[in-house]
Design a protein around this motif. Structure first.
Motif, PDB file in Angstrom:
ATOM      1  N   THR A  87       0.842  -1.203   0.000  1.00  0.00           N
ATOM      2  CA  THR A  87       0.000   0.000   0.000  1.00  0.00           C
ATOM      3  C   THR A  87       0.872   1.246   0.000  1.00  0.00           C
ATOM      4  O   THR A  87       0.632   2.203  -0.756  1.00  0.00           O
ATOM      5  CB  THR A  87      -0.922   0.007   1.246  1.00  0.00           C
ATOM      6  OG1 THR A  87      -1.538  -1.253   1.367  1.00  0.00           O
ATOM      7  CG2 THR A  87      -1.982   1.087   1.146  1.00  0.00           C
ATOM      8  N   LEU A  88       1.887   1.223   0.838  1.00  0.00           N
ATOM      9  CA  LEU A  88       2.746   2.405   0.966  1.00  0.00           C
ATOM     10  C   LEU A  88       3.491   2.691  -0.339  1.00  0.00           C
ATOM     11  O   LEU A  88       3.588   3.845  -0.785  1.00  0.00           O
ATOM     12  CB  LEU A  88       3.735   2.168   2.111  1.00  0.00           C
ATOM     13  CG  LEU A  88       4.361   3.410   2.713  1.00  0.00           C
ATOM     14  CD1 LEU A  88       3.304   4.399   3.196  1.00  0.00           C
ATOM     15  CD2 LEU A  88       5.259   3.032   3.873  1.00  0.00           C
ATOM     16  N   ILE A 142      -5.975  -8.903   0.775  1.00  0.00           N
ATOM     17  CA  ILE A 142      -4.895  -7.922   0.636  1.00  0.00           C
ATOM     18  C   ILE A 142      -5.213  -6.941  -0.497  1.00  0.00           C
ATOM     19  O   ILE A 142      -5.132  -5.718  -0.317  1.00  0.00           O
ATOM     20  CB  ILE A 142      -3.541  -8.636   0.404  1.00  0.00           C
ATOM     21  CG1 ILE A 142      -3.105  -9.345   1.693  1.00  0.00           C
ATOM     22  CG2 ILE A 142      -2.461  -7.641  -0.038  1.00  0.00           C
ATOM     23  CD1 ILE A 142      -1.935 -10.284   1.537  1.00  0.00           C
ATOM     24  N   VAL A 143      -5.609  -7.475  -1.641  1.00  0.00           N
ATOM     25  CA  VAL A 143      -5.898  -6.611  -2.798  1.00  0.00           C
ATOM     26  C   VAL A 143      -7.001  -5.601  -2.444  1.00  0.00           C
ATOM     27  O   VAL A 143      -6.889  -4.400  -2.707  1.00  0.00           O
ATOM     28  CB  VAL A 143      -6.301  -7.454  -4.027  1.00  0.00           C
ATOM     29  CG1 VAL A 143      -6.883  -6.590  -5.126  1.00  0.00           C
ATOM     30  CG2 VAL A 143      -5.098  -8.228  -4.550  1.00  0.00           C
ATOM     31  N   MET A 144      -8.057  -6.112  -1.791  1.00  0.00           N
ATOM     32  CA  MET A 144      -9.170  -5.224  -1.451  1.00  0.00           C
ATOM     33  C   MET A 144      -8.713  -4.095  -0.523  1.00  0.00           C
ATOM     34  O   MET A 144      -9.067  -2.932  -0.711  1.00  0.00           O
ATOM     35  CB  MET A 144     -10.283  -6.026  -0.773  1.00  0.00           C
ATOM     36  CG  MET A 144     -11.513  -5.209  -0.478  1.00  0.00           C
ATOM     37  SD  MET A 144     -12.779  -6.167   0.336  1.00  0.00           S
ATOM     38  CE  MET A 144     -12.188  -6.114   2.007  1.00  0.00           C
ATOM     39  N   ASN A 145      -7.906  -4.433   0.465  1.00  0.00           N
ATOM     40  CA  ASN A 145      -7.508  -3.403   1.417  1.00  0.00           C
ATOM     41  C   ASN A 145      -6.414  -2.484   0.895  1.00  0.00           C
ATOM     42  O   ASN A 145      -6.356  -1.319   1.290  1.00  0.00           O
ATOM     43  CB  ASN A 145      -7.104  -4.036   2.749  1.00  0.00           C
ATOM     44  CG  ASN A 145      -8.313  -4.155   3.662  1.00  0.00           C
ATOM     45  OD1 ASN A 145      -9.352  -3.539   3.400  1.00  0.00           O
ATOM     46  ND2 ASN A 145      -8.204  -4.944   4.703  1.00  0.00           N
ATOM     47  N   VAL A 146      -5.580  -3.001   0.014  1.00  0.00           N
ATOM     48  CA  VAL A 146      -4.592  -2.115  -0.619  1.00  0.00           C
ATOM     49  C   VAL A 146      -5.349  -1.043  -1.402  1.00  0.00           C
ATOM     50  O   VAL A 146      -5.083   0.152  -1.293  1.00  0.00           O
ATOM     51  CB  VAL A 146      -3.638  -2.917  -1.536  1.00  0.00           C
ATOM     52  CG1 VAL A 146      -2.849  -1.973  -2.444  1.00  0.00           C
ATOM     53  CG2 VAL A 146      -2.679  -3.751  -0.707  1.00  0.00           C
ATOM     54  N   TYR A 178      -5.919   7.170   0.480  1.00  0.00           N
ATOM     55  CA  TYR A 178      -5.731   7.944   1.703  1.00  0.00           C
ATOM     56  C   TYR A 178      -4.242   8.202   1.951  1.00  0.00           C
ATOM     57  O   TYR A 178      -3.813   9.326   2.222  1.00  0.00           O
ATOM     58  CB  TYR A 178      -6.357   7.168   2.869  1.00  0.00           C
ATOM     59  CG  TYR A 178      -5.899   7.607   4.231  1.00  0.00           C
ATOM     60  CD1 TYR A 178      -6.346   8.818   4.771  1.00  0.00           C
ATOM     61  CD2 TYR A 178      -5.025   6.829   4.984  1.00  0.00           C
ATOM     62  CE1 TYR A 178      -5.934   9.217   6.025  1.00  0.00           C
ATOM     63  CE2 TYR A 178      -4.605   7.229   6.235  1.00  0.00           C
ATOM     64  CZ  TYR A 178      -5.064   8.424   6.758  1.00  0.00           C
ATOM     65  OH  TYR A 178      -4.640   8.825   7.995  1.00  0.00           O
ATOM     66  N   GLN A 179      -3.460   7.125   1.807  1.00  0.00           N
ATOM     67  CA  GLN A 179      -2.024   7.278   2.056  1.00  0.00           C
ATOM     68  C   GLN A 179      -1.388   8.198   1.015  1.00  0.00           C
ATOM     69  O   GLN A 179      -0.509   9.003   1.346  1.00  0.00           O
ATOM     70  CB  GLN A 179      -1.345   5.902   2.048  1.00  0.00           C
ATOM     71  CG  GLN A 179      -1.836   5.016   3.190  1.00  0.00           C
ATOM     72  CD  GLN A 179      -0.907   3.853   3.487  1.00  0.00           C
ATOM     73  OE1 GLN A 179       0.142   3.714   2.873  1.00  0.00           O
ATOM     74  NE2 GLN A 179      -1.290   3.028   4.435  1.00  0.00           N
ATOM     75  N   ALA A 180      -1.871   8.094  -0.233  1.00  0.00           N
ATOM     76  CA  ALA A 180      -1.318   8.942  -1.295  1.00  0.00           C
ATOM     77  C   ALA A 180      -1.584  10.415  -0.990  1.00  0.00           C
ATOM     78  O   ALA A 180      -0.731  11.282  -1.216  1.00  0.00           O
ATOM     79  CB  ALA A 180      -1.935   8.561  -2.636  1.00  0.00           C
ATOM     80  N   LEU A 181      -2.757  10.685  -0.430  1.00  0.00           N
ATOM     81  CA  LEU A 181      -3.113  12.069  -0.124  1.00  0.00           C
ATOM     82  C   LEU A 181      -2.221  12.646   0.972  1.00  0.00           C
ATOM     83  O   LEU A 181      -1.795  13.802   0.914  1.00  0.00           O
ATOM     84  CB  LEU A 181      -4.591  12.139   0.288  1.00  0.00           C
ATOM     85  CG  LEU A 181      -5.351  13.290  -0.326  1.00  0.00           C
ATOM     86  CD1 LEU A 181      -5.443  13.118  -1.833  1.00  0.00           C
ATOM     87  CD2 LEU A 181      -6.748  13.382   0.270  1.00  0.00           C
ATOM     88  N   SER A 189      -0.637   2.271   9.631  1.00  0.00           N
ATOM     89  CA  SER A 189      -1.159   1.145   8.844  1.00  0.00           C
ATOM     90  C   SER A 189      -0.753  -0.192   9.456  1.00  0.00           C
ATOM     91  O   SER A 189      -1.490  -1.173   9.351  1.00  0.00           O
ATOM     92  CB  SER A 189      -0.714   1.232   7.378  1.00  0.00           C
ATOM     93  OG  SER A 189       0.676   1.261   7.303  1.00  0.00           O
ATOM     94  N   LEU A 190       0.395  -0.212  10.101  1.00  0.00           N
ATOM     95  CA  LEU A 190       0.821  -1.447  10.781  1.00  0.00           C
ATOM     96  C   LEU A 190      -0.171  -1.803  11.888  1.00  0.00           C
ATOM     97  O   LEU A 190      -0.658  -2.930  11.975  1.00  0.00           O
ATOM     98  CB  LEU A 190       2.220  -1.255  11.373  1.00  0.00           C
ATOM     99  CG  LEU A 190       2.855  -2.517  11.922  1.00  0.00           C
ATOM    100  CD1 LEU A 190       3.651  -3.199  10.821  1.00  0.00           C
ATOM    101  CD2 LEU A 190       3.767  -2.200  13.078  1.00  0.00           C
TER     102      LEU A 190
END
Lengths: 396, 388
Positions: B171-172, B254-258, B264-267, B314-315
């Motif tokens: 995700t990160l 994993i795919v769904m949550n990524v 959000y993380q990109a913002l 996120s962890l």
């Protein structure tokens, strides 16, 4: 004069309210089931104006279980609630012995299949009971099987073609009751009668496991209800499912435009079939004797021949008393309903209940794990049954 | 710190009091729904907790048990018991039997609600005051041992670790790429910013229902897409049972949550990028640095405070994955391939009634998150560059 009139009115209302008892009844009956239950409660109110039943729908069974767990822990349980046997074992001490409150003639009325004592106590009575039966496609299965051999022959003949969505049968991994039925039919059990020994992996257990494994090669193995698969247009030749799923299965078949019928399960050593559904129990904490007596009165009302028969006719569950099941009303009803007749015959022929062991909840969790391994062919039936037996032994 | 004296610092004390008044609602909610359960989880983890009738001190003992047992078995109050309790101010007419077993009986006083338990001890019957409710029996570390010996808990730990280990860095990394693209000023930047953030603000239930359809074996979008692509190249792609095949359940989660968190993380990262002083970039360009070099040597190092923040958040969040499992899989998934630690805690507490075990499992999860967060704080933070 006006003051006197008001005072008289207040006193009259007060005196009236003095004899009024309110009880709470938590349930998980939604849709048509909930409507029928509400109808019966309204009828009870008419017959018992001094008792008010606060009927509270708590969502599905899981939600009801979780709310009951929390309510009992908080010391604020309802007066009356639907519950499965394995929930009852969690709060046995908080329940009232019902034989002290129910009319004696009613206590002798329950079919032996429903008689169950928890540590020697009668703390529950059967309410919405169903049984595992055989659903089959008459166009693929002209004569429903009566033996395991016939069942297997049909399943094998229909075969499995995933590309075309054709399956001989269907197994739901979260539903180990199918395996327990096969186990019982083979003459096996999870534990010995005195619970001193794990017997699930003996010869009978292995026979049931091997039979299930053979059928599983041609089965749709899916956690979703089989009615979902039928509705999606998949072909399932014949499958074991609860009679409570009758409406869902029939509606799914209707949607898919395929025929579906019900028959008693094929038999093996015996014709056992596991009873499903919940019971009613009365909680003691925070309840007065008057509330407990009112709850017992409601139970007696719900299980009265006319009411349990009406409940069964409207919901698809089975009547739970001898009088009702052999009564004229039910017999006349099933004479015109072959499916309900098959369910009734199944109950009488071999209905059996849950193991009332205090760790059954954990055992069922293990059964789900290993039942899934079995129907997915992850290992040999013997290895799976031995591993299951070892785990049950560890928690017994 | 030196606190002001009462005389000199009247203003200080007023301000402090005012601040606490404003904080009070938040503190009350946090206290009730976070701190109180948090402390209790530690407490419960060393107890076996069950609903039962627990005897209090002995009020009376008798060796003549036959008359008692006969009466109690019939649901009646023995004469001698009436006498014993009458002395204690109980009206015998208010007593009734509510529980009968071979060796114990519970009698309730309707007037006070007090329960009395009569227990058979060898040849003797003993009358105790009793309480019915949650009874806690100390079991030391037994719940922790039970958790570690439970194959389901071990499976839940492995599953959760795999989920965290894959989803957090993925995700990160994707968020960093997305933020870089948005920062560089692609066409339709506002649209991309909005659409990438939408999954984060959409309720998880709605998201999960949509993904359940995407993953459907027979009618799902994903299998349809895979088959369509396959047919373009003349390859027969067999239907994948994403949610019923243990091999695919974890990747599906994993795919769904990524997808859900990457926007959000990109913002957050984009906001960080926009805060970086342009002089660094200009200086780098003057020195002849390329675009990738600038990104690697300037953007990423100066984004480390945001990256560090996201890593911690996120962890912690990923270790607590629960709703997605409940809604997407309606359970722990095939062969418990979707069983996570929080789901394990939930089922042990609210399905099986093993509150002590559930508490022990949650304490273990807390310890894992705590140690990892501490590790991040002490080790990773050394690599965080704060702009001065």
């Amino acid at each position: 004069m006006r003051r006197v009139a008001i005072l008289t009115l207040v006193c009259a209302l007060g005196v009236g309210a003095l004899g009024q008892v309110t009880i709470s009844f938590w349930h998980a009956m939604s849709g048509a089931l909930g409507t029928t239950l509400t109808e019966l409660i309204e009828k009870f109110h008419d017959e018992n104006p001094a008792i008010t039943v606060d009927l509270i729908y708590q969502g599905g069974y899981s939600a009801l279980q979780q709310k009951l767990i929390a309510a009992v822990a908080a010391g604020e349980p309802p007066t009356l609630a639907q519950q499965y046997e394995n929930w009852t074992t969690l709060w046995l001490d908080a329940l009232v012995d019902l034989d002290l409150f129910l009319p004696e003639d009613l206590q002798g009325e329950f079919l032996p299949q429903f008689s169950q004592l928890f540590e020697g106590r009668m703390v529950t009575v059967p309410f919405n009971k169903s049984i595992l039966v055989l659903y089959y496609r008459p166009d693929l299965v002209p004569n429903p099987p009566t033996t395991w051999a016939e069942f297997e022959a049909y399943v094998t003949a229909i075969g499995k073609d995933e590309a075309k969505g054709i399956y001989g049968t269907a197994f739901r991994p979260p539903n180990p009751e199918i395996f327990l039925t096969l186990l019982n039919q083979a003459g096996g059990s999870i534990l010995s009668d005195d619970w001193s020994e794990v017997t699930i992996n003996n010869a009978a257990g292995l026979e049931a496991a091997e039979f299930a494994a053979r059928l599983a090669k041609y089965a749709l193995v899916d956690s979703a209800y089989t009615s979902d698969a039928i509705q999606k247009g998949l072909t399932i030749g014949l499958f074991i499912d609860t009679s409570a799923g009758y409406t869902y299965n029939m509606n799914a078949a209707k949607t898919a435009g395929v025929p579906l019928a019900v028959a008693p399960l094929p038999c093996h050593v015996n014709c056992a079939s596991m009873i499903q559904g919940t019971n009613l129990a009365v909680f003691a904490p925070k309840q007065s004797r008057a509330q407990i007596e009112a709850a017992a009165k409601l139970i007696a009302f719900l299980l009265r021949e006319d009411n349990t028969t009406y409940w069964a006719q409207k919901t698809g569950y089975l009547p739970v008393t001898r009088g009702a099941i052999y009564g004229d009303a039910w017999q006349a009803y099933i004479a015109t309903k072959p499916e309900q007749k098959a369910m009734t015959e199944q109950l009488i022929a071999g209905g059996f209940g849950q193991l009332l062991h205090p760790r059954y909840m954990d055992m069922r969790s293990l059964l789900i794990t290993y039942w899934e391994l079995l129907v997915k062919g992850e290992d040999t039936p013997k290895a799976i049954m031995d591993a299951l037996a070892a785990e049950i032994e560890a928690i017994r | 710190m030196k606190l002001p004296t009462l005389q000199k610092g009247r203003r200080f004390w007023w301000d402090t009091l005012e601040a606490y008044v404003y904080l009070l609602p938040t503190l009350a909610v946090l206290g009730l729904f976070t701190f109180y359960p948090f402390v209790n989880a530690f407490l419960y983890s060393v107890y076996d907790i069950r609903t039962r009738t627990v005897p209090g001190p002995v009020l009376h003992a008798t060796a003549d048990s036959t008359a008692w047992v006969t009466a109690l078995a019939r649901g009646r109050i023995p004469e001698e018991l009436s006498d014993v309790l009458r002395v204690r101010g109980v009206d015998p007419h208010e007593l009734w039997v509510r529980l009968r077993q071979a060796d114990r009986w519970v009698v309730k006083d309707e007037a006070s609600g007090q329960e009395y338990i009569i227990v058979r001890e060898g040849e003797e019957l003993r009358v105790h005051q009793a309480t019915t409710g949650w009874a806690m029996e100390s079991v030391g570390w037994a719940n922790f041992t039970w958790a570690f010996q439970d194959p389901d808990f071990r499976k839940a730990l492995v599953n959760t670790t795999v989920y965290v280990g894959v989803s957090v860095p993925t995700t990160l990394f994707l968020a960093l790429l997305l933020a870089t693209l948005l920062h560089r000023g692609v066409r339709g930047k506002a649209f991309f910013r909005l659409t990438s953030f939408l999954p984060y603000i959409t309720p998880v239930v709605a998201i999960t229902m949509v993904w359940a359809w995407i993953y459907d074996r027979n009618f799902g979008l994903l299998n349809y897409f895979l088959r369509s692509v396959g047919s373009l190249f003349g390859v027969e792609v067999s239907l994948i049972d994403w949610l019923n095949d243990p091999r695919y359940v974890m990747p599906a989660l994993i795919v769904m949550n990524v997808w859900r968190f990457v926007g959000y993380q990109a913002l957050i990262l984009l906001a960080g990028m926009q805060g970086i002083d342009r002089e660094y970039y200009e200086a780098a360009r003057v020195d002849g640095a390329g675009a990738f070099g600038v990104w690697r040597k300037i953007t990423v190092p100066l984004l480390t405070p945001q990256i560090f923040f996201l890593l911690i958040i996120s962890l912690i969040g990923s270790f607590k994955i629960f709703e997605e499992v409940l809604i997407l899989l309606h359970g722990p998934g095939p062969q418990k391939s979707g069983l996570t630690v929080v789901y394990y805690v939930f089922t042990k507490a609210f399905d099986s009634g093993h509150y002590g075990l559930a508490s022990a499992a949650s304490v273990i999860l807390f310890a894992i998150i705590f140690v990892l967060s501490l590790f991040q704080l002490t080790v990773t933070q050394r690599r965080v560059h704060y702009e001065r």
